[in-house]
Design a protein around this motif. Structure first.
Motif, PDB file in Angstrom:
ATOM      1  N   ARG A 130      19.084  -5.257  10.698  1.00 33.36           N
ATOM      2  CA  ARG A 130      20.183  -5.025  11.629  1.00 33.36           C
ATOM      3  C   ARG A 130      19.739  -5.090  13.084  1.00 33.36           C
ATOM      4  O   ARG A 130      20.456  -5.592  13.948  1.00 33.36           O
ATOM      5  N   TYR A 131      18.582  -4.561  13.393  1.00 36.52           N
ATOM      6  CA  TYR A 131      18.195  -4.370  14.786  1.00 36.52           C
ATOM      7  C   TYR A 131      17.061  -5.255  15.268  1.00 36.52           C
ATOM      8  O   TYR A 131      16.705  -5.201  16.429  1.00 36.52           O
ATOM      9  N   SER A 132      16.509  -6.068  14.409  1.00 35.72           N
ATOM     10  CA  SER A 132      15.484  -7.006  14.853  1.00 35.72           C
ATOM     11  C   SER A 132      16.145  -8.336  15.198  1.00 35.72           C
ATOM     12  O   SER A 132      17.016  -8.806  14.473  1.00 35.72           O
ATOM     13  N   SER A 133      15.724  -8.925  16.312  1.00 40.33           N
ATOM     14  CA  SER A 133      16.207 -10.259  16.637  1.00 40.33           C
ATOM     15  C   SER A 133      15.630 -11.249  15.632  1.00 40.33           C
ATOM     16  O   SER A 133      14.632 -10.965  14.971  1.00 40.33           O
ATOM     17  N   PRO A 134      16.233 -12.431  15.486  1.00 37.63           N
ATOM     18  CA  PRO A 134      15.705 -13.405  14.528  1.00 37.63           C
ATOM     19  C   PRO A 134      14.229 -13.696  14.730  1.00 37.63           C
ATOM     20  O   PRO A 134      13.504 -13.875  13.754  1.00 37.63           O
ATOM     21  N   ARG A 135      13.774 -13.727  15.969  1.00 31.73           N
ATOM     22  CA  ARG A 135      12.362 -14.021  16.210  1.00 31.73           C
ATOM     23  C   ARG A 135      11.440 -12.891  15.768  1.00 31.73           C
ATOM     24  O   ARG A 135      10.241 -13.088  15.588  1.00 31.73           O
ATOM     25  N   GLN A 136      12.013 -11.681  15.574  1.00 30.66           N
ATOM     26  CA  GLN A 136      11.203 -10.527  15.224  1.00 30.66           C
ATOM     27  C   GLN A 136      11.323 -10.118  13.752  1.00 30.66           C
ATOM     28  O   GLN A 136      10.714  -9.139  13.331  1.00 30.66           O
ATOM     29  N   LEU A 137      12.116 -10.864  12.966  1.00 29.60           N
ATOM     30  CA  LEU A 137      12.306 -10.472  11.573  1.00 29.60           C
ATOM     31  C   LEU A 137      11.002 -10.476  10.786  1.00 29.60           C
ATOM     32  O   LEU A 137      10.701  -9.544  10.042  1.00 29.60           O
ATOM     33  N   ASP A 138      10.217 -11.549  10.929  1.00 25.89           N
ATOM     34  CA  ASP A 138       8.949 -11.609  10.201  1.00 25.89           C
ATOM     35  C   ASP A 138       8.035 -10.465  10.600  1.00 25.89           C
ATOM     36  O   ASP A 138       7.338  -9.874   9.767  1.00 25.89           O
ATOM     37  N   VAL A 139       8.015 -10.140  11.910  1.00 30.41           N
ATOM     38  CA  VAL A 139       7.151  -9.063  12.384  1.00 30.41           C
ATOM     39  C   VAL A 139       7.612  -7.728  11.811  1.00 30.41           C
ATOM     40  O   VAL A 139       6.808  -6.941  11.297  1.00 30.41           O
ATOM     41  N   GLY A 140       8.936  -7.458  11.898  1.00 31.36           N
ATOM     42  CA  GLY A 140       9.442  -6.185  11.391  1.00 31.36           C
ATOM     43  C   GLY A 140       9.228  -6.024   9.901  1.00 31.36           C
ATOM     44  O   GLY A 140       8.709  -5.000   9.436  1.00 31.36           O
ATOM     45  N   PHE A 141       9.619  -7.046   9.133  1.00 31.76           N
ATOM     46  CA  PHE A 141       9.420  -6.968   7.686  1.00 31.76           C
ATOM     47  C   PHE A 141       7.934  -6.965   7.340  1.00 31.76           C
ATOM     48  O   PHE A 141       7.515  -6.328   6.367  1.00 31.76           O
ATOM     49  N   GLY A 142       7.135  -7.688   8.124  1.00 30.73           N
ATOM     50  CA  GLY A 142       5.701  -7.712   7.871  1.00 30.73           C
ATOM     51  C   GLY A 142       5.074  -6.340   8.022  1.00 30.73           C
ATOM     52  O   GLY A 142       4.288  -5.890   7.183  1.00 30.73           O
ATOM     53  N   TRP A 143       5.435  -5.622   9.118  1.00 26.41           N
ATOM     54  CA  TRP A 143       4.904  -4.279   9.322  1.00 26.41           C
ATOM     55  C   TRP A 143       5.423  -3.314   8.260  1.00 26.41           C
ATOM     56  O   TRP A 143       4.694  -2.439   7.784  1.00 26.41           O
ATOM     57  N   PHE A 144       6.698  -3.456   7.891  1.00 29.75           N
ATOM     58  CA  PHE A 144       7.279  -2.567   6.881  1.00 29.75           C
ATOM     59  C   PHE A 144       6.570  -2.741   5.547  1.00 29.75           C
ATOM     60  O   PHE A 144       6.181  -1.763   4.895  1.00 29.75           O
ATOM     61  N   THR A 145       6.384  -3.974   5.130  1.00 28.79           N
ATOM     62  CA  THR A 145       5.701  -4.203   3.858  1.00 28.79           C
ATOM     63  C   THR A 145       4.207  -3.907   3.973  1.00 28.79           C
ATOM     64  O   THR A 145       3.575  -3.542   2.980  1.00 28.79           O
ATOM     65  N   ALA A 146       3.642  -4.046   5.181  1.00 29.72           N
ATOM     66  CA  ALA A 146       2.247  -3.639   5.362  1.00 29.72           C
ATOM     67  C   ALA A 146       2.104  -2.139   5.148  1.00 29.72           C
ATOM     68  O   ALA A 146       1.114  -1.671   4.576  1.00 29.72           O
ATOM     69  N   ALA A 147       3.091  -1.372   5.619  1.00 27.83           N
ATOM     70  CA  ALA A 147       3.070   0.073   5.379  1.00 27.83           C
ATOM     71  C   ALA A 147       3.121   0.370   3.888  1.00 27.83           C
ATOM     72  O   ALA A 147       2.447   1.291   3.394  1.00 27.83           O
ATOM     73  N   TYR A 148       3.919  -0.414   3.159  1.00 28.61           N
ATOM     74  CA  TYR A 148       3.950  -0.244   1.709  1.00 28.61           C
ATOM     75  C   TYR A 148       2.582  -0.558   1.103  1.00 28.61           C
ATOM     76  O   TYR A 148       2.139   0.117   0.168  1.00 28.61           O
ATOM     77  N   SER A 149       1.920  -1.568   1.631  1.00 28.51           N
ATOM     78  CA  SER A 149       0.593  -1.909   1.118  1.00 28.51           C
ATOM     79  C   SER A 149      -0.427  -0.820   1.437  1.00 28.51           C
ATOM     80  O   SER A 149      -1.324  -0.544   0.636  1.00 28.51           O
ATOM     81  N   VAL A 150      -0.298  -0.190   2.608  1.00 22.66           N
ATOM     82  CA  VAL A 150      -1.182   0.934   2.927  1.00 22.66           C
ATOM     83  C   VAL A 150      -0.985   2.044   1.904  1.00 22.66           C
ATOM     84  O   VAL A 150      -1.952   2.653   1.415  1.00 22.66           O
ATOM     85  N   GLY A 151       0.279   2.312   1.564  1.00 23.37           N
ATOM     86  CA  GLY A 151       0.549   3.302   0.529  1.00 23.37           C
ATOM     87  C   GLY A 151      -0.012   2.899  -0.819  1.00 23.37           C
ATOM     88  O   GLY A 151      -0.517   3.740  -1.570  1.00 23.37           O
ATOM     89  N   GLN A 152       0.058   1.596  -1.121  1.00 23.61           N
ATOM     90  CA  GLN A 152      -0.500   1.099  -2.379  1.00 23.61           C
ATOM     91  C   GLN A 152      -2.020   1.171  -2.393  1.00 23.61           C
ATOM     92  O   GLN A 152      -2.635   1.157  -3.452  1.00 23.61           O
ATOM     93  N   LEU A 153      -2.627   1.253  -1.217  1.00 23.62           N
ATOM     94  CA  LEU A 153      -4.074   1.429  -1.119  1.00 23.62           C
ATOM     95  C   LEU A 153      -4.444   2.900  -1.261  1.00 23.62           C
ATOM     96  O   LEU A 153      -5.292   3.277  -2.074  1.00 23.62           O
ATOM     97  N   ILE A 154      -3.762   3.749  -0.461  1.00 30.42           N
ATOM     98  CA  ILE A 154      -4.122   5.168  -0.421  1.00 30.42           C
ATOM     99  C   ILE A 154      -3.795   5.857  -1.748  1.00 30.42           C
ATOM    100  O   ILE A 154      -4.600   6.633  -2.277  1.00 30.42           O
ATOM    101  N   GLY A 155      -2.598   5.575  -2.290  1.00 34.22           N
ATOM    102  CA  GLY A 155      -2.143   6.293  -3.472  1.00 34.22           C
ATOM    103  C   GLY A 155      -3.055   6.150  -4.683  1.00 34.22           C
ATOM    104  O   GLY A 155      -3.552   7.159  -5.218  1.00 34.22           O
ATOM    105  N   PRO A 156      -3.313   4.925  -5.156  1.00 31.02           N
ATOM    106  CA  PRO A 156      -4.189   4.792  -6.334  1.00 31.02           C
ATOM    107  C   PRO A 156      -5.603   5.295  -6.087  1.00 31.02           C
ATOM    108  O   PRO A 156      -6.222   5.886  -6.989  1.00 31.02           O
ATOM    109  N   PHE A 157      -6.125   5.054  -4.880  1.00 21.50           N
ATOM    110  CA  PHE A 157      -7.486   5.509  -4.590  1.00 21.50           C
ATOM    111  C   PHE A 157      -7.563   7.035  -4.650  1.00 21.50           C
ATOM    112  O   PHE A 157      -8.478   7.599  -5.262  1.00 21.50           O
ATOM    113  N   LEU A 158      -6.582   7.707  -4.015  1.00 19.50           N
ATOM    114  CA  LEU A 158      -6.582   9.166  -4.026  1.00 19.50           C
ATOM    115  C   LEU A 158      -6.350   9.697  -5.439  1.00 19.50           C
ATOM    116  O   LEU A 158      -6.990  10.671  -5.857  1.00 19.50           O
ATOM    117  N   GLY A 159      -5.442   9.039  -6.186  1.00 18.51           N
ATOM    118  CA  GLY A 159      -5.211   9.466  -7.555  1.00 18.51           C
ATOM    119  C   GLY A 159      -6.449   9.327  -8.418  1.00 18.51           C
ATOM    120  O   GLY A 159      -6.785  10.232  -9.194  1.00 18.51           O
TER     121      GLY A 159
END
Length: 450
Positions: A130-159
């Protein structure tokens, strides 16, 4: 005009960074809970079929409510409320997993866990669309999914660190501790949405105009007129707010339906790609621990392997904008589907053929390569779908994407459990790799038609 847009994009991102931090908390908790749940099931004496059923339960409620939540996100004035609900539900589900006395309790808590993840994900993706301009969609989604990947790193390792090499009664106690820790981490994400961000105009309703624009395989920025003119105002505040009445100026009449969205060119292939990529993550998370248990590999080692896979995805997403500009989305998507399908079939073989250190080392190499390829796909599917529909439909289109993902998350683990019965838990991973290759062929055919 260009300078003003650039200023908006730089200054209008506090909401994005709060969203990213919250995503790290929720996904760390989620990805600690899910593989540890497999160990709890094994402690109950469950087999691969039961693991598949419990994994499928995670997607049952989301499959039923994804479209409704997507439409709700299109109408909501403050998406932070839905984000907070999602994070809190993840925490409550973690408590349910810790208290579950048997297989059916685990199944019920897994279903609640899936709903919490869906609510948080739809709200987060809708905010970016909704709030990212077309030029920023890849950046916004990239950071959002990168955060998910950070969680996928921390969670299994800590578990894996908490469960460690415990056996017998000690194993179940360590599993319980890990589940409580996961619940607390996931619930911590709620705290970021208790109040608006500093300086947020609480009563302001921001009108936004979002043009979908054509898919940008060359990676060039869209024209300035396609930018979201109010993105800076909306994002610099704390609440992520919808336009009045949920309407977007210039949007086509009629509400989006699944059929209308699926008829948009490029959407079906992107949906299948998203489904296959997420199914791969789910099957790896649920069945690699079972592979390790069968081969006598400690949970700490399996947790580290899953964390390494996630680290490769983080590295990929950090350079995703550069790769899009140099290679283009179409070629990147095909590389991700074929590459991950080929490489992720090999770690179970390496662990079985070369016991101990050599097999773990070879499996690590293939998980790094496969994780890098997997990291390419999810943000690209979000961007491709967002740009394939009218701006007012983006929340609903992303919800349809999530509904397709959840359908895959119901069917694939059930099929994986059945395949694992005669072929062993590695068979579940190989079956999902085959789906990735099929999805790559479908994307190639779609690109040829377009």
């Amino acid at each position: 005009m260009a300078r003003a847009a650039s200023t908006r994009e730089r200054s209008g991102t506090p909401w994005l960074w709060v969203l990213i931090v919250a995503a790290v908390f929720t996904q760390s908790g989620l990805n600690l809970l899910r593989p540890v749940t497999s160990y709890k099931l094994l402690a109950f004496g469950a087999d691969s079929v039961a693991v598949g059923v419990a994994t499928a339960a995670y997607a049952i409620i989301p499959l039923a409510v994804a479209i409704a939540l997507g439409r709700l996100s299109d109408r909501m004035l403050r998406l932070r409320v839905l984000l907070a609900v999602g994070a809190a539900t993840l925490g409550l589900a973690g408590v349910g997993l810790a208290l579950a006395p048997n297989l059916w309790g685990v199944i019920a808590a897994s279903a609640v866990l899936g709903f919490g993840h869906l609510a948080f994900t739809i709200a987060g993706q809708s905010a970016i669309a909704r709030y990212s301009s077309p030029r920023q969609l890849d950046v916004g989604f990239g950071w959002f999914t990168a955060a998910y990947s950070v969680g996928q790193l921390i969670g299994p390792f800590l578990g894996g660190l908490i469960v460690g090499s415990a056996h017998g009664d000690g194993r179940l106690g360590a599993v319980q501790t890990a589940l409580w820790v996961g619940a607390a981490i996931a619930a911590a994400g709620t705290l970021l949405f208790v109040a608006p961000l500093p300086g947020s105009p609480r009563d302001r309703r921001t009108e936004v105009e979002i043009a979908p624009g054509p898919p940008d395989d060359a990676g060039e920025a869209p024209a300035e007129g396609e930018a979201n003119a109010a993105a800076g105002h909306a994002a610099s505040g704390g609440d992520v707010q919808a336009p009045p009445g949920g309407a977007v100026p210039g949007a086509p009449e009629g509400r989006p339906t699944v059929l209308k969205i699926m008829r948009r060119p490029g959407v079906p292939a992107a949906m299948l790609a998203a489904l296959s990529l997420l199914s791969m993550l789910d099957i790896l998370t649920a069945f690699l621990p079972v592979v390790g248990e069968e081969l006598g590999i400690d949970p700490g080692v399996i947790g580290t392997l899953l964390a390494i896979r996630a680290l490769a995805s983080i590295i990929c997403r950090a350079v995703l904008p550069w790769m899009v500009g140099r290679v283009g989305r179409t070629l990147l998507m095909l590389s991700c589907l074929f590459g991950s399908g080929a490489t992720l079939a090999l770690p179970p073989l390496a662990l079985a053929w070369w016991p101990g250190g050599p097999g773990i080392a070879v499996a690590t190499v293939f998980l790094v390569i496969g994780g890098f390829f997997l990291g390419i796909g999810q943000p690209l599917t979000m961007t491709l779908i967002s740009q394939s529909v009218p701006g007012a439909w983006r929340g609903s289109a992303l919800a349809v994407r999530l509904m397709g993902n959840r359908l895959g998350q119901v069917l694939m683990p059930l099929l994986a459990g059945l395949v694992a019965a005669p072929w062993g838990p590695a068979g579940a991973i190989w079956m999902t790799c085959a789906l990735l290759v099929v999805s790559g062929a479908a994307s190639a055919a779609d690109a040829g038609r377009r």
